[in-house]
Each structure stands twice: as C-alpha cells, then as structure tokens.
Design an enzyme around this catalytic site. Sequence first.
Site: not given
Length: 376
Positions: A300, A40, A336, A262, A134, A81, A253
């Site tokens: 993703d 991710d 993102h 982030h 996810t 996501s 994941e």
Amino acid sequence: MTYKSIIFIALLMTLFSCKPQITKEEVRPKAKNVILLIADGTGLSQVSSAFYFKKTRPNYARFKSIGLIRTSSAREDITDSAAGATAFSTGQKTYNGAVGVAVDSTKLKTLIEILSPQHVKTGLIATSAIQHATPASFYAHVLNRGQYEDIALDLVTSDVDFLAGGGRHFLNKRKDGKNLLEELKVNGFEVDTTALGSFTEIKKHSKIAYLLAEEHMNAVSKDRGDFLSNATELGIKFLNKDPAKSSFFMMVEGSQIDWGGHDNDADYLISELIDFDDAVGKALDFAEKDGNTLVIVTADHETGGFTLASTPKKKEDGTAYNDYKEITGTFSTKGHSATLIPVFAFGPGSESFSGIYENTEIFHKIFELTSWKKEN
C-alpha cells in the site's frame, strides 16, 4: 516488348501470386482466480532485504512481470493503509483514514461486495486484527479506520468465506455488550479461536473464521510460527474446494512489516518480510500447478524510508568509514514515504502489470484479466 513492360508484368504476376496474410488476434486466456498479497509498508529496499538476509532463494525472484505504482491518496501525497487498501479494493482514491468510502463519505462497493453475488469465493488473511485498515477496506465502510467496533459489525454481515487473523475483542468485548462471535455463527461462519485447522476438518463448512488473537497476531519473532504461509495454503484449498462451480479471490496481508518500519526496527521488519515471502511462495506454488490463477504482490505504501546501507565503522585511530562488505538497515522517518511501490505479477495477464501507474489500476486490471464483472 520493351524492358519496362517486362518488369511491369513480372511485378504484376508477383502481386497476384501472393496469398493475403490473415492475422488472427491472439486471445489471451482469462484468470479464473486472483490472489492479492499486500506487504504493508514495503518498498523496494524492504523487498531487497530478502535477497540479503533470507537463507533460501526469495520467492520474489520467481516473478518476471514487474511494475511500479504511485500511491498518493486523494488529498495527501503520502497515503496511509486505509486509503491505499481502499484504492485496491474499490478502484477509487480517497482520503487518509477512509475505509471503503469515497472523498464525499459515500460508500464504495468493494471487491468482495462486487464478487460474492457472481459466485466468486472470497478470503482475507492478515497478521493484524482482521478489522485493521487493510483487510477492513475489502468489506467495511467507515469514515475513520479507528472505528474498529463499527468495522466488526460490517464483518459479521459480510460475504467473506474465509477469514484468518486477530481481532477477537472487537467482536466479544465490545462497549455495546454484543457478542458478535455468536452472530458470525448465526450468519454461517464456523468460528475457531484456538488454531488453524486442517483442510480435512474444515472442507465441509461453507464459511470459516479463524480469530486467533485478542487484537493482533504475535510478531514472527515472538512465536507466531508459520501462521501466514499456513493460512495462505489453507485458504487456497478451502476457497478452491469446488473449482468446477466457482472461482476465488483472496487477499493476504503481511501487516507487521509496516510496524517494523514505524519502529525503525530493521530486525523486526526483515523477519516479517521474510515470513511474508514464504506466503508468496505458497501462492506461487498453487498458481504454477493450477495455470488459471493470477498472483499479484504489492504494498500500500513504504514505511520508514528504509535503506540497506553500508555499516558505519571506525578504524583504530577513530576515523569513520563505511564497510561495503556489511549491510545495516537504516531509516529516514518513523512514518510513511511517497516512494513508488513495486508490483509483481504471475499468471494469466501478468504482463499487464508492467509499467508505472496509479494504485487504483490494480482493481481495474483484476477485472480486465478475469471474466468477473465490475458491476452487479
């Protein structure tokens, strides 16, 4: 006989003496199992960090087939996501925040819902809560990813065979007072909330759910240990315990690479990426021995606008310069980005993942390269 006649006869004899070439179209073997690993928030710079900071050779280096995907969601240039994972699990684009539903809010059939009736075993592993965007996108249907308690209801009735991650309190500390841990048991799951077991201990069960944290698993820097790689190895053994009767699909994941992005925390991000790379190694080790397993590694979206930049330094006179002998992870956003995302593939049909294509093609390529049917 003229010279031209001799030439004509010679050519005619040559033509009839040649045997027709019968070319047989090569039939590519189909993959029996598929392991999809999702890092991710991981773009190319995140992957690159393993080549500079991992003490051993990264497992990413073992791939020969590499492509790129566009990750935009149905309404936004930059996906989240939920929409990104729904594209993988259903083959359709949707809006940001949607889990297993289309743009018009109707339910989409997920990979797990399509495969389970075909006697394909399925597994989900995450370092987040198993109800997070996810993993949830592979079994749940909600309009907004924040509906964790509704997602947990879908989990209880899902056909998943192996679960490992966090998320206990969405099952047993709910606003409606229900104890869904007990309902999981009623629906055939052996539930463990303490630690991963051994294959010998669990192989007699038909379904197993490891729910090892109230919400999310600890970061690897905070004593999570080898959970992700161990769960990957255990999940493969459990889902493959009767290979003569069934095949399997498993999604793994590395959830917290995204969280490091982030937070603009390069150390957090890199440690989670390296941990994920170890899990990739477990999948590749099995696939190399098995010969019938397709391994797909992707993400993703990218998070943080992460860059491996030269370290800024100052000379004694105060003049700034970039030290090209030292790397520092830098960021351009707390959110993102829309950068293309790499896809790595190994096993039967892996060459099909080369090129540039939409993220929804991951879903469609899985069905093209297996004997599984999209409709059931």
